[in-house]
Design an enzyme around this catalytic site. Structure first.
Site, short mmCIF file in Angstrom:
data_model
loop_
_atom_site.label_atom_id
_atom_site.label_comp_id
_atom_site.label_asym_id
_atom_site.label_seq_id
_atom_site.Cartn_x
_atom_site.Cartn_y
_atom_site.Cartn_z
N GLY A 121 12.05 21.31 -34.71
CA GLY A 121 10.85 21.81 -35.38
C GLY A 121 11.21 22.90 -36.39
O GLY A 121 10.54 23.06 -37.41
N ASN A 122 12.30 23.64 -36.12
CA ASN A 122 12.68 24.74 -37.02
C ASN A 122 13.23 24.25 -38.35
O ASN A 122 13.43 25.04 -39.26
CB ASN A 122 13.71 25.64 -36.34
CG ASN A 122 15.06 24.95 -36.21
OD1 ASN A 122 15.15 23.88 -35.65
ND2 ASN A 122 16.07 25.56 -36.77
N LYS A 151 6.71 21.93 -21.28
CA LYS A 151 7.11 21.85 -22.68
C LYS A 151 6.33 22.88 -23.49
O LYS A 151 5.11 22.79 -23.62
CB LYS A 151 6.79 20.45 -23.20
CG LYS A 151 7.07 20.24 -24.67
CD LYS A 151 8.52 19.96 -24.92
CE LYS A 151 8.85 19.98 -26.40
NZ LYS A 151 10.30 20.07 -26.60
N LYS A 187 11.50 15.60 -27.65
CA LYS A 187 11.96 14.72 -28.74
C LYS A 187 13.45 14.39 -28.63
O LYS A 187 13.88 13.35 -29.13
CB LYS A 187 11.62 15.31 -30.11
CG LYS A 187 12.45 16.45 -30.59
CD LYS A 187 13.37 16.09 -31.71
CE LYS A 187 14.19 17.27 -32.17
NZ LYS A 187 14.65 18.24 -31.18
N LYS A 208 18.65 19.17 -24.67
CA LYS A 208 19.54 18.69 -25.74
C LYS A 208 20.86 18.21 -25.15
O LYS A 208 21.36 17.13 -25.52
CB LYS A 208 19.78 19.81 -26.76
CG LYS A 208 18.51 20.21 -27.50
CD LYS A 208 18.77 21.18 -28.63
CE LYS A 208 17.52 21.97 -28.99
NZ LYS A 208 16.28 21.19 -29.04
#
Lengths: 313, 313
Positions: free
Chosen positions: B16-17, B134, B211, B273
């Protein structure tokens, strides 16, 4: 898929009322329920046609605008981003309803199906920017105190935004490649995300493109053979909503043009639909139809709606 | 396009960043400016790789939630529809930025490029629904009075929603067909629109799928060779944000698994991740990388980020 490549390409432009009907509150359950009937028909039609599906977004983009304006906590986003958001919302709703309809119809091996984001180039000098004309969002019974332009419609006051001419669909090459392979493609939602060309790219612009005119442009750029606009009335009518209202069944492009010039079709409503059909035929299209959302199959069979046929040349 | 079919398939999951950095107000201009650097790199990388691009949506979906909640005029929409809206918004932003980057890089004949809406099946019985984890939306310096679950993070309080396991990407067949032909595909935005299976179709459900885990599932289902997660730190670190913080350069899957079990990676942040990379490698993937958004090319070249390599078998 090779067999599908030989099927005629049919573009169906679904009006916003395929999801949200006038007078309804517009809950998600209502919108999904409204979609079921047209989408069941689309699932069956996919046997005989390659399908390209576009859709409106008037009520949905209006709702996003209202939500933005009542929230001071987060930065506001311009209209083209709200259009993009409605492509996400409505594209998903149509796609998932169509997946369900294939199952319900017992079609075990449906064609590949994608919902594509689409952006559409408009001209920054389009005179439409000086004359907002596209109604979006809810109907207000009384004229609201508002810092945006409004028009009065038979159902109440409504916000209007600029609606410039669609020049070209940026993803036309991709859509051509996909429809040629028999993919069902959902795209150009809400008329497409409006952008203008700038030096090395594109810049979003505050507007909502008419989805029927964008669909006609898309049809021409992709090579569509049948063009069908589905809306909330059975077709185009003379003296609409008047005492001598009569729906048109089959007319020539010349007749349609003459009725359009005579002001028989309401601006921002039936007029752009008839105009879109005329452009489609002028661009080489075969058949153009305007019908109710419930009558997709009947209209293609020649049993419902208004058909506009090419003038003999 | 046939030449492209031979290129290795690289999945890049943009955090998102890549659009909205912590501490920024989050105007659209800021988001487009932030995107420019990673997208320029993607445009260049498209010469050597077929590209599959996924992206986060935490800040954007949180903003839509806030806007909805502060507006009583229109019906609220469930979370999966807001995820769909963010796919529209962010997909368009990445796609149009990539189009501009191709022009800026002088790439006259770029590969076909599409942004696809994607929905992802989760299990209604997933234990995650009982334990929202989340984080989405803005950071609150103080714990707000709210009717939703919150967690405290180093940067403040944040709303949390359920984040169930992604089981399958509904559009995997289409994405496979497209990437095989060399299309650049943007998809699975925000982890995908979450749905559960029901009798004859799917039903949306209140959740935001991670995601990175959705990207790992997608990578396995589509046959990705290189898997790259781009985020706001230079890679995975031991003792992160502590006095002995050290970033990892190249580690085996076994080492990564052992650090993960030892709690070295933050839940809802670096842990998924690393978990996504491990799943990708376990599913047959070749190389898995975690790097900063600015370092995409360097990471693929082996000069930046954390690379996790398959255990010798």
């Amino acid at each position: 898929m090779n067999e599908r490549a030989a099927l005629p390409l049919l573009l169906v432009a679904l009006g916003g009322n395929a999801l949200l009907r006038a007078g309804e509150e517009g809950t998600l359950a209502q919108q999904f329920a409204n979609l079921a009937a047209p989408v069941r028909q689309l699932a069956r039609m996919a046997r005989d046609y390659r399908l390209l599906i576009t859709h409106g977004n008037g009520p949905q983009v209006g709702n996003l605008l209202l939500q933005q304006e009542s929230c001071g906590e987060v930065p506001r986003l311009p209209l083209e981003i709200l259009v993009a958001q409605t492509q996400g919302q409505i594209g998903y709703m149509i796609e998932s309803s169509l997946d369900a309809a294939f199952m319900a119809e017992g079609i075990a091996d449906p064609p590949p199906l994608v919902s594509l984001l689409s952006y559409v180039v408009v001209d920054a000098a389009d005179p439409a920017f000086a004359h907002p004309s596209k109604p979006i969002g809810p109907f207000y019974p009384e004229r609201p105190a508002a810092n945006f332009p409004l028009i009065e419609t038979p159902r109440g006051w409504r916000r209007v935004v600029a609606s410039p001419e669609p020049r070209t669909i940026v993803e036309k090459r991709e859509i051509r490649l996909l429809t040629a392979q028999g993919f069902i493609v959902i795209c150009c939602g809400g008329g497409g995300i409006p952008v203008v060309r700038e030096a090395r790219g594109f810049q979003g612009i505050d507007a909502v493109i008419d989805k029927d005119l964008a669909s006609a442009r898309l049809a021409e750029e992709v090579g569509v053979e049948l063009f069908l606009i589905a809306t909330d009335v059975p077709g185009a009518a003379l003296d609409f909503a008047g005492p001598r209202q009569r729906f048109l069944r089959k007319i020539s492009a010349a007749e349609a043009r003459s009725h359009l010039r005579a002001g028989q079709f309401a601006p921002g409503s039936m007029a752009p639909k008839v105009e879109a059909c005329l452009r489609f035929l002028a661009g080489g299209g075969r058949r153009a139809l305007i019908c109710a959302v419930a009558d997709l199959e009947a209209a293609v069979a020649g049993d419902a709606g208004t058909e506009i046929v090419r003038d003999e040349s």
